[in-house]
Design an enzyme around this catalytic site. Structure first.
Site, short mmCIF file in Angstrom:
data_model
loop_
_atom_site.label_atom_id
_atom_site.label_comp_id
_atom_site.label_asym_id
_atom_site.label_seq_id
_atom_site.Cartn_x
_atom_site.Cartn_y
_atom_site.Cartn_z
N ARG A 111 0.84 -1.19 0.00
CA ARG A 111 0.00 0.00 0.00
C ARG A 111 0.88 1.24 0.00
O ARG A 111 1.95 1.27 0.62
CB ARG A 111 -0.87 -0.02 1.26
CG ARG A 111 -1.80 1.17 1.46
CD ARG A 111 -2.91 1.18 0.48
NE ARG A 111 -4.06 1.96 0.95
CZ ARG A 111 -4.96 2.50 0.17
NH1 ARG A 111 -4.87 2.38 -1.14
NH2 ARG A 111 -5.99 3.16 0.66
N THR A 392 -9.93 0.59 -9.38
CA THR A 392 -8.92 -0.36 -8.94
C THR A 392 -8.97 -1.52 -9.92
O THR A 392 -9.87 -1.59 -10.74
CB THR A 392 -9.28 -0.81 -7.51
OG1 THR A 392 -9.25 0.34 -6.66
CG2 THR A 392 -8.38 -1.87 -6.95
#
Length: 581
Positions: A111, A392
Site C-alpha cells: 500500500r 482499482t
C-alpha cells in the site's frame, strides 16, 4: 543486454499473435465476450485479469515453467502498460499468496505510504475545512508508490527461481516499446470529456495517452516510450531503479511542483511488508484475505461468520431473505470498519475480537429476519467511511502445482491524480485521499471522520481492497477479488457465497446481480436484475432499496470437482480475459 532483449521478444510473441493488429484486437475482444456467461476451463494453470493482453503475458510465463507468483509479477507490470487507468507502477496494493509446497499463505502489503512530512491537517483549507482539491488533485494527494517494491518482494521470496525480475518485466517493456493494442474500453475511457479535460491539462499525461492530441482508436497501437525506459531501469537495477536515481528524482520534482511533500528519502526508505492474512472459516472452507491496512479481509470474514448458520438452501441466491441478511450483517461490519480500522503500525486494531465467534454470535442475535434495524441504531456516534475509487483492478492466478495469487492494486481515481511524473511515463496515484481528512468533524455528507484513519507521517491509508483465497482441505478452491471502492468487500462476499453455498459455477457466481449496504448511507444498493417482488418484500421489511449502476469487476478462478480450473472475467467490464491451459 542482448539476452534480455531476446527474452523480451520471445515473451512478446504470443501477445503479438493474439492482439497484433485491428483484426486481432477484434478477435481478442470476441474471445473475451465469448466468456461472458460461461466459465473458461483449463487443465493446469490460469490467469484472469481485467485486460486481455496482460492475461496472455501471465499465461505465457506459466506455460514456460514459471509459478503463480512469477505470472502475477509479469501480469502486474504488463497491466501498468495496457490498463493505465488502474494498472500501475505509480500506485500500490495488496497480494495474497498461497504456496502449495509449504502450505504457507501470506499477505503482501505494498500500500502507498504518506511522506514523512505529512501532517494531520494538510488537507484542510484556510477556513479549516477539508479541501477535495488538496486531497485528490494536488501533489499532497500522492502517496509513496508501493507497486514496484511489492512485486519485487513477491518475486524474491515466492517466485519459482526460473525467471529473473528482468525477464518478468520484459513483456511489459515490449508492450510499452512496440505499442499495445488499444481496447474499445480504453478508447471509451479516454474519450470521456471529464477524463480528457483532466489528463490534457497535464502535458506529461497528455503526451502519454493522447499522442498527436487525439483519443487513441481501438485496434491501433499505443506506444509508451517514456514508460518503457522507466521499466528498463527497474529491469536493470531492481527496485532501486524506481526508488532511487532518475525516476525517483522525477517523481519527487513533479510532486513538489504540485505542492506535495514527498522526498527522495521517502522513496528510498519505502518497504513492502509481509503480513499474516486475515483468516477465518466459513462452513467447510478456510478464508485467507487481506489484513489491515485493508479492511477487506477482516470484514469479509466477519460478515461470513455472521451469516454462516443461515438456511441458504431455503433462502436462495438473491432472495429477499438472503439480501436482507447480507445487508443487516454489512451494516455492523461497515460500522466497525469506520471506528476501528486503520494502519496497524500506528493504531491498535482488535482484529481477533472482530473475527471471533462470540462477536459474530452477538451481532447475529441482534438481527431480525422480519424487519431492518436502522443504521442510526447500530452506532450512536458514526465515523467516516473514507472515499475509495472504483478504478482499482484485480487479477487472479493459479498454477499446476497448486500455488495461487490474488492481487488487487490501484491508482485510486481513474488515471490516479491526473498527472504523470516528468519524463517517466508514470501516472501517479492520489491514494492519500483515502485518509480521513478531518477526524471528528462532519464532512459534506454529514459523516464523522474516523480517528484511526487520520493523516500521519509514513502512515498507510485504509483500504477496502479484498484479494482473497478460499481453501478447502488445505488447497486453494477459489481465488478472487474485485475493484469497486467500498463495494469491494460485499462483491467478494457474494462471489464466494454464490460459488459455495448457492452452488453456482464461477461465471454464474460472478455475473449474478449484486447488492450492497455499507451502513451509511442507510439504503440497499442493487443492480438491475433483482425481481420487483423481491424489492417489494425488502421494502416491507423497512429497507430503502435503490437500483443503481453495476458494481465491481471480479476476476476469479475456481477449481471444479473434476479437477479442472475454471476462470471468470466479470462481464460488467469489457476487455478482460481468462487465459489458461
Amino acid at each position: 543486454m542482448k539476452k534480455l532483449l531476446s527474452r523480451v521478444r520471445s515473451l512478446a510473441v504470443p501477445v503479438a499473435l493474439a492482439v497484433g493488429g485491428v483484426a486481432s484486437a477484434a478477435q481478442a475482444q470476441i474471445m473475451s465476450d465469448g466468456q461472458r456467461f460461461h466459465p473458461v476451463p483449463a487443465r493446469s494453470h490460469m490467469v484472469v485479469s481485467q485486460e486481455a493482453q496482460a492475461s496472455l503475458v501471465g499465461e505465457r510465463i506459466l506455460a514456460e515453467g514459471g509459478n503463480a507468483v512469477d505470472a502475477a509479477v509479469a501480469t502486474g507490470f504488463a497491466l501498468a502498460v495496457t490498463l493505465p487507468r488502474a494498472g500501475n507502477i505509480g500506485g500500490g496494493g495488496f497480494m495474497v499468496v498461497h504456496m502449495a509446497g509449504s502450505g504457507e499463505t501470506v499477505a503482501i502489503d505494498y500500500r502507498e505510504r504518506a511522506p514523512g512530512a505529512a501532517e494531520r491537517n494538510m488537507f484542510l483549507d484556510e477556513a479549516g475545512e477539508a479541501s477535495a482539491q488538496k486531497s485528490r488533485r494536488s501533489g499532497l494527494a500522492v502517496g509513496v508508490p508501493g507497486t514496484v517494491a511489492g512485486l519485487a518482494l513477491a518475486h524474491e521470496r515466492y517466485g519459482s527461481g526460473k525467471f529473473t525480475l528482468s525477464e518478468l518485466i520484459a513483456p511489459a517493456i515490449a508492450l510499452a516499446t512496440d505499442g499495445f493494442v488499444v481496447s474499445p474500453d480504453l478508447e471509451a475511457a479516454l474519450g470521456r470529456e471529464r477524463t480528457r479535460t483532466l489528463l490534457e491539462a497535464d502535458p506529461e499525461a497528455a503526451a502519454i495517452l493522447y499522442p498527436g492530441g487525439a483519443v487513441p482508436v481501438a485496434g491501433s497501437r499505443l506506444p509508451m516510450p517514456a514508460l518503457a525506459q522507466s521499466l528498463r531501469r527497474i529491469a536493470e537495477d531492481g527496485p532501486a531503479g524506481f526508488y532511487e536515481g532518475p525516476t525517483a528524482a522525477a517523481i519527487v520534482k513533479t510532486v513538489a511542483d504540485r505542492g506535495g511533500r514527498m522526498t527522495l528519502d521517502d522513496l528510498k526508505t519505502y518497504e513492502a511488508m509481509v503480513r499474516e492474512p486475515a483468516r477465518g472459516t466459513f462452513k467447510d472452507y478456510e478464508i485467507a484475505s487481506m489484513p489491515p491496512p485493508s479492511s477487506g479481509g477482516v470484514h469479509l470474514v466477519q460478515m461470513l461468520k455472521i451469516i454462516e448458520d443461515a438456511p441458504f438452501g431455503t433462502y436462495g441466491l438473491n432472495s429477499a431473505a438472503m439480501i436482507h441478511l447480507m445487508a443487516e450483517a454489512a451494516k455492523h461490519a461497515y460500522a466497525d470498519r469506520a471506528l476501528y480500522l486503520g494502519d496497524p503500525d500506528f493504531v491498535d486494531i482488535p482484529v481477533a475480537k472482530l473475527l471471533s465467534e462470540a462477536y459474530a454470535e452477538s451481532i447475529r442475535a441482534k438481527i431480525s429476519m422480519e424487519t431492518t434495524t436502522p443504521s442510526s441504531e447500530i452506532m450512536a456516534d458514526p465515523a467516516n467511511l473514507p472515499h475509495e475509487s472504483n478504478e482499482t483492478t484485480h487479477y487472479s492466478v493459479m498454477d499446476a502445482a497448486g500455488n495461487a495469487v490474488a492481487n488487487t492494486y490501484t491508482l485510486n481515481f481513474s488515471f490516479g491524480v491526473g498527472f504523470a511524473a516528468e519524463g517517466t511515463g508514470i501516472l501517479l496515484n492520489n491514494e492519500l485521499d483515502d485518509f480521513s481528512a478531518k477526524p471528528g468533524v462532519p464532512n459534506a455528507y454529514g459523516l464523522i471522520g474516523g480517528e484511526a484513519n487520520a493523516v500521519g507521517p509514513r502512515k498507510r491509508p485504509l483500504s477496502s481492497m479484498t484479494p482473497t483465497i478460499v481453501l478447502k482441505d488445505g488447497a486453494p478452491l477459489i481465488v478472487t477479488g474485485s475493484p469497486g471502492g467500498s463495494r469491494i468487500i460485499t462483491t467478494v462476499m457474494q462471489v464466494i457465497l454464490n460459488a459455495t453455498v448457492h452452488e453456482r459455477d464461477i461465471m454464474t457466481a460472478t455475473a449474478a446481480p449484486r447488492v450492497h449496504h455499507q451502513w451509511l448511507p442507510d439504503y440497499i444498493r442493487i443492480e438491475e436484475g433483482i425481481s420487483h417482488d423481491t424489492i417489494r418484500l425488502l421494502e416491507e421489511k423497512g429497507h430503502d432499496v435503490r437500483i443503481q449502476s453495476s458494481m465491481g469487476a471480479a476476476q476469479s478462478i475456481m477449481r471444479g470437482p473434476d479437477g479442472l480450473l475454471y476462470g471468470a472475467s466479470d462481464p460488467r467490464r469489457p476487455g478482460g480475459l481468462a487465459a489458461g491451459n
